[in-house]
Design a protein around this motif. Structure first.
Motif, PDB file in Angstrom:
ATOM      1  N   ARG A  50      41.252   4.424 124.938  1.00  0.00           N
ATOM      2  CA  ARG A  50      40.613   5.656 125.594  1.00  0.00           C
ATOM      3  C   ARG A  50      41.397   5.288 126.392  1.00  0.00           C
ATOM      4  O   ARG A  50      41.576   6.773 127.561  1.00  0.00           O
ATOM      5  N   ALA A  53      44.467   6.687 127.708  1.00  0.00           N
ATOM      6  CA  ALA A  53      44.401   8.026 126.743  1.00  0.00           C
ATOM      7  C   ALA A  53      44.048   9.314 128.029  1.00  0.00           C
ATOM      8  O   ALA A  53      43.792  10.527 127.942  1.00  0.00           O
ATOM      9  N   LEU A  55      40.664   8.561 129.007  1.00  0.00           N
ATOM     10  CA  LEU A  55      39.222   8.660 127.920  1.00  0.00           C
ATOM     11  C   LEU A  55      38.434   8.079 128.668  1.00  0.00           C
ATOM     12  O   LEU A  55      37.553   8.429 128.473  1.00  0.00           O
ATOM     13  N   PRO A  75      43.099  13.880 130.989  1.00  0.00           N
ATOM     14  CA  PRO A  75      43.857  13.145 129.711  1.00  0.00           C
ATOM     15  C   PRO A  75      44.446  14.316 129.658  1.00  0.00           C
ATOM     16  O   PRO A  75      46.092  14.386 129.208  1.00  0.00           O
ATOM     17  N   ARG A  76      44.386  15.629 130.280  1.00  0.00           N
ATOM     18  CA  ARG A  76      45.663  17.098 130.197  1.00  0.00           C
ATOM     19  C   ARG A  76      46.741  16.897 131.091  1.00  0.00           C
ATOM     20  O   ARG A  76      47.578  17.352 130.683  1.00  0.00           O
ATOM     21  N   THR A  80      50.441  11.796 126.680  1.00  0.00           N
ATOM     22  CA  THR A  80      50.614  11.363 125.490  1.00  0.00           C
ATOM     23  C   THR A  80      49.090  12.370 125.021  1.00  0.00           C
ATOM     24  O   THR A  80      49.024  13.283 125.039  1.00  0.00           O
ATOM     25  N   ASN A  81      49.315  11.506 123.219  1.00  0.00           N
ATOM     26  CA  ASN A  81      48.300  12.383 122.609  1.00  0.00           C
ATOM     27  C   ASN A  81      47.169  11.450 122.044  1.00  0.00           C
ATOM     28  O   ASN A  81      48.354  10.331 121.274  1.00  0.00           O
ATOM     29  N   ILE A  82      45.839  11.628 121.148  1.00  0.00           N
ATOM     30  CA  ILE A  82      45.160  10.926 120.479  1.00  0.00           C
ATOM     31  C   ILE A  82      44.839  10.826 119.393  1.00  0.00           C
ATOM     32  O   ILE A  82      44.462  12.796 119.263  1.00  0.00           O
ATOM     33  N   PHE A  84      42.264  10.541 116.654  1.00  0.00           N
ATOM     34  CA  PHE A  84      40.963  10.485 116.834  1.00  0.00           C
ATOM     35  C   PHE A  84      40.519   9.092 115.375  1.00  0.00           C
ATOM     36  O   PHE A  84      40.860   9.580 114.314  1.00  0.00           O
ATOM     37  N   VAL A  88      38.158  15.119 114.548  1.00  0.00           N
ATOM     38  CA  VAL A  88      37.561  15.597 115.446  1.00  0.00           C
ATOM     39  C   VAL A  88      38.809  16.857 115.497  1.00  0.00           C
ATOM     40  O   VAL A  88      39.061  17.087 116.071  1.00  0.00           O
ATOM     41  N   ALA A 150      48.398  16.514 116.889  1.00  0.00           N
ATOM     42  CA  ALA A 150      49.333  15.273 118.048  1.00  0.00           C
ATOM     43  C   ALA A 150      50.177  15.944 118.739  1.00  0.00           C
ATOM     44  O   ALA A 150      50.901  15.860 119.745  1.00  0.00           O
TER      45      ALA A 150
ATOM     46  N   ARG B 181      40.208  18.565 126.375  1.00  0.00           N
ATOM     47  CA  ARG B 181      40.686  17.501 127.158  1.00  0.00           C
ATOM     48  C   ARG B 181      42.475  17.145 126.656  1.00  0.00           C
ATOM     49  O   ARG B 181      42.974  17.021 127.760  1.00  0.00           O
ATOM     50  N   ASP B 182      42.803  16.229 125.980  1.00  0.00           N
ATOM     51  CA  ASP B 182      43.262  15.120 124.899  1.00  0.00           C
ATOM     52  C   ASP B 182      44.761  16.643 125.113  1.00  0.00           C
ATOM     53  O   ASP B 182      45.699  15.761 125.357  1.00  0.00           O
TER      54      ASP B 182
END
Lengths: 363, 280
Positions: A50, A53, A55, A75-76, A80-82, A84, A88, A150, B181-182
């Motif tokens: 996290r 990322a 977060l 994060p934006r 990277t992209n996550i 979950f 989600v 992602a 947000r990600d």
């Protein structure tokens, strides 16, 4: 070749109150590497993920993504992209809208976005699923959509938080090979966090083992399995019996060890034993041959696992050793199959085929 | 259909007949009586003709408009408040905070309205504060105006909206916000793409609860209102009490009811509302 690493982490730490969830973590992932991060629940692997990322904010440490400092970026703004653990997906959007969300935020619209969304759907083997409602998808399909959502943004590093934990065994194995294929095809670095050492071992180019916030060992699956650094690593990645013994001889990367059981040979592994030293030796269950050998013990417990039996043997000094016997494989005259009618309480003989010396844990 | 299912069906109908009868008696019957009253004697539509004269027409439009303005304001205030409560508030103070916010619900609404008379009067707390700090040189005439009526509505009806919206807000999965947000969403985008769509049912529920009550309110304009624009309930009571024009009062009530119902039906045609209703 010193190409810019996809991900570099130095001195990453985070505490919640008095508890150090992540403690001085260093990590480096190269361009298109699949790195698995494993450890028991609460070891800090998810918190680490996290923080990478964006977060969570680290207390100390530096994060570099694609060479660019990213420690304090939201994060934006990170590349990277996550994915979950529970995927989600946006329930109020279609599959295509989900996948295209990141592209839309980058200002990529119209045909260009449509094309990239379709490419992503192709990559995860879900062509023309764009108009579907995420709620109508199966677990495995949702997985793929989350992955596509992602990956379509072409991140430098893809972060995955135990995405396969909710799948049944068959689906999990299928997704494992899918993930590996997708990672190879996309050429993206993957950081895969899980407590399931088996999936990590089968997919990762390298594995990092975490315990209580620290990375205690890192290397290829073969290295970590065959020559683990510590007893914890050995036990976590496949189970092992630990014995204490004195080194009686050293010859290259092999050593003779004298334990309460008796004496046998062990590989030096990643440790550097010297004669007379008291060391910790690790023996994997599958490296113990039951039936005949120099050692003897009493069968304490038998557990039927389908294709093998896990045998717990009580040794002379009161300690126990885990061993395995094959079930239903072809029999050899000297090795009866199926445990050969072994029962609890039987005296048996066994041999130690392979053992490795590990470093002692520093507390 | 199996016998047991058939018997179950009859039993279900019997059980349902109780509440349905009560609903009909208490809900539909009075409206039917009102309808009859509005066209009596005759039947004639004289009362309805009177109801559309400028005085009443203006009042209707004003009332419905005030309803919209107050409802929207309640929602605008309730959104950040319920978001904070559901997603940012420390767990230990969440319940006390919720109780504090919805305290007006526990109290008598006449009392609630009079507190604002006390606050907004020329000699009231607000004016004394403004004069004392030098913000104004003379006390402001805030009372008995559109503004004071508006403030009264917000104060009394905000708790209803907060409660209904809070339920939706609480069910909003915070990880959806993390996912957005990600993927590159700014705070503004998070609100538009995640918060609003996911809390839409709660907002609609809140609006339904308070809108008709505000548009048709009597007490708040009575206590806090002035000689300016008059709300429709005041005129209905006036027709009833002062002029004993029961028919006119009934007709005005029916027109008001009709407009609110039409408004809801039109609102239900909006795509997001339709989607939500389909789920029910």
């Amino acid at each position: 070749m010193t190409a810019t690493a996809a991900l570099e982490v130095e001195g990453l730490s985070k505490s919640f109150g008095d508890v150090a969830a992540v403690d001085d973590v260093h990590l480096r992932i190269d361009g298109s590497e699949f790195l698995g991060l494993v450890g028991p629940s609460g070891c800090g692997k998810t918190t680490t993920l996290r923080m990478l990322a964006g977060l969570e904010r680290p207390d100390t440490g530096v994060v570099r993504i694609g060479g660019k400092p990213a420690t304090d970026l939201p994060p934006r703004s990170r590349d990277t992209n996550i994915v979950f653990q529970d995927l989600v997906l946006f329930p109020h959007m279609s599959v295509a809208e989900n996948i295209g969300y990141g592209l839309a935020r980058q200002g990529i619209d119209g045909d260009k976005r449509r094309r990239r969304v379709n490419e992503a759907l192709e990559l995860v083997s879900l062509p023309s699923y764009g108009d579907r409602d995420p709620a109508a998808l199966s677990g495995g399909q949702k997985q793929r959509v989350a992955l596509a959502r992602a990956l379509v943004n072409d991140p430098t590093v893809l972060l995955l938080d135990e995405p396969l934990s909710s799948l049944d065994r068959a689906l999990r194995e299928e997704m494992q090979s899918e993930l590996k294929r997708i990672q190879r095809e996309s050429g993206t670095a993957f950081l895969y966090v899980t407590h399931d050492q088996e999936s990590a071992m089968s997919m990762s180019d390298r594995i990092g083992v975490m315990r209580e916030g620290r990375i205690v060992d890192i290397g290829t699956p073969e290295e970590l399995y065959g020559r683990p650094k510590t007893q914890f690593v050995a036990d976590f990645l496949g189970g092992a019996t630990t014995l204490r013994g004195d080194v009686t001889a050293v010859d290259g990367d092999r050593a003779a060890v004298e334990t309460a059981l008796g004496g046998f040979e062990a590989a030096a592994g990643r440790s550097d034993p010297s004669v007379g030293e008291t060391v910790t030796v690790v023996v994997r269950p599958e490296s113990v041959s039951v039936g005949e050998g120099p050692f003897s013990g009493t069968v304490r417990r038998l557990a039927y696992k389908g294709f093998y039996r896990q045998v717990t043997v009580e040794t002379g000094d009161g300690g126990t050793l885990a061993a395995r016997t094959a079930v239903g494989s072809r029999t050899t005259p000297d090795r009866p199959a199926g445990g050969g009618g072994m029962a609890t309480g039987d005296r048996i003989r066994f041999a130690i085929d392979r053992a490795v010396i590990v470093d002692d844990e520093d507390e | 259909m199996r016998t047991s299912e058939r018997r179950g069906g009859v039993r279900d109908a019997l059980i349902a007949s109780g509440p349905v009868t009560i609903a009909v008696l208490l809900g539909i019957l009075p409206v039917a009586i009102l309808l009859v009253e509005s066209v009596a004697p005759g039947p004639s539509i004289d009362n309805y003709v009177t109801a559309t004269t400028p005085l009443y027409r203006t009042s209707l439009i004003y009332s419905l408009g005030m309803g919209v303005a107050a409802t929207v304001t309640c929602l605008v205030v309730a959104y950040p408040v319920t978001y904070w409560l559901a997603h940012r508030c420390p767990a230990s103070i969440r319940l006390p905070a919720l109780i504090a916010l919805t305290l007006p619900l526990w109290l008598n609404y006449v009392v609630l309205n009079y507190t604002w008379v006390w606050i907004l009067a020329r000699g009231g707390i607000l004016n004394r504060l403004l004069v004392a700090t030098g913000a104004v040189s003379e006390p402001l005439g805030l009372l008995f105006s559109d503004l004071s009526v508006f403030i009264g509505f917000i104060y009394i009806y905000l708790p209803y909206v907060v409660l209904t919206l809070y339920v939706s807000m609480e069910r909003l999965d915070g990880r959806l916000i993390e996912a957005a947000r990600d993927l590159g969403a700014t705070n503004r985008r998070v609100v538009v793409d995640v918060v609003l769509p996911r809390t839409f049912p709660g907002a609609v529920a809140g609006a339904i609860v308070v809108y008709a009550r505000i548009a048709g309110a009597y007490t708040t304009p009575e206590i806090l209102g002035g000689p300016g624009d008059v709300m429709i309930a005041t005129l209905v009571v006036e027709a009833f009490e002062q002029f004993s024009a029961l028919g006119l009062a009934a007709a005005l009530s029916m027109v008001f009811l009709l407009i609110v119902v039409v408004g809801f039906v039109l609102g239900a045609q909006l795509p997001p509302v339709r989607r939500e209703l389909k789920r029910w």
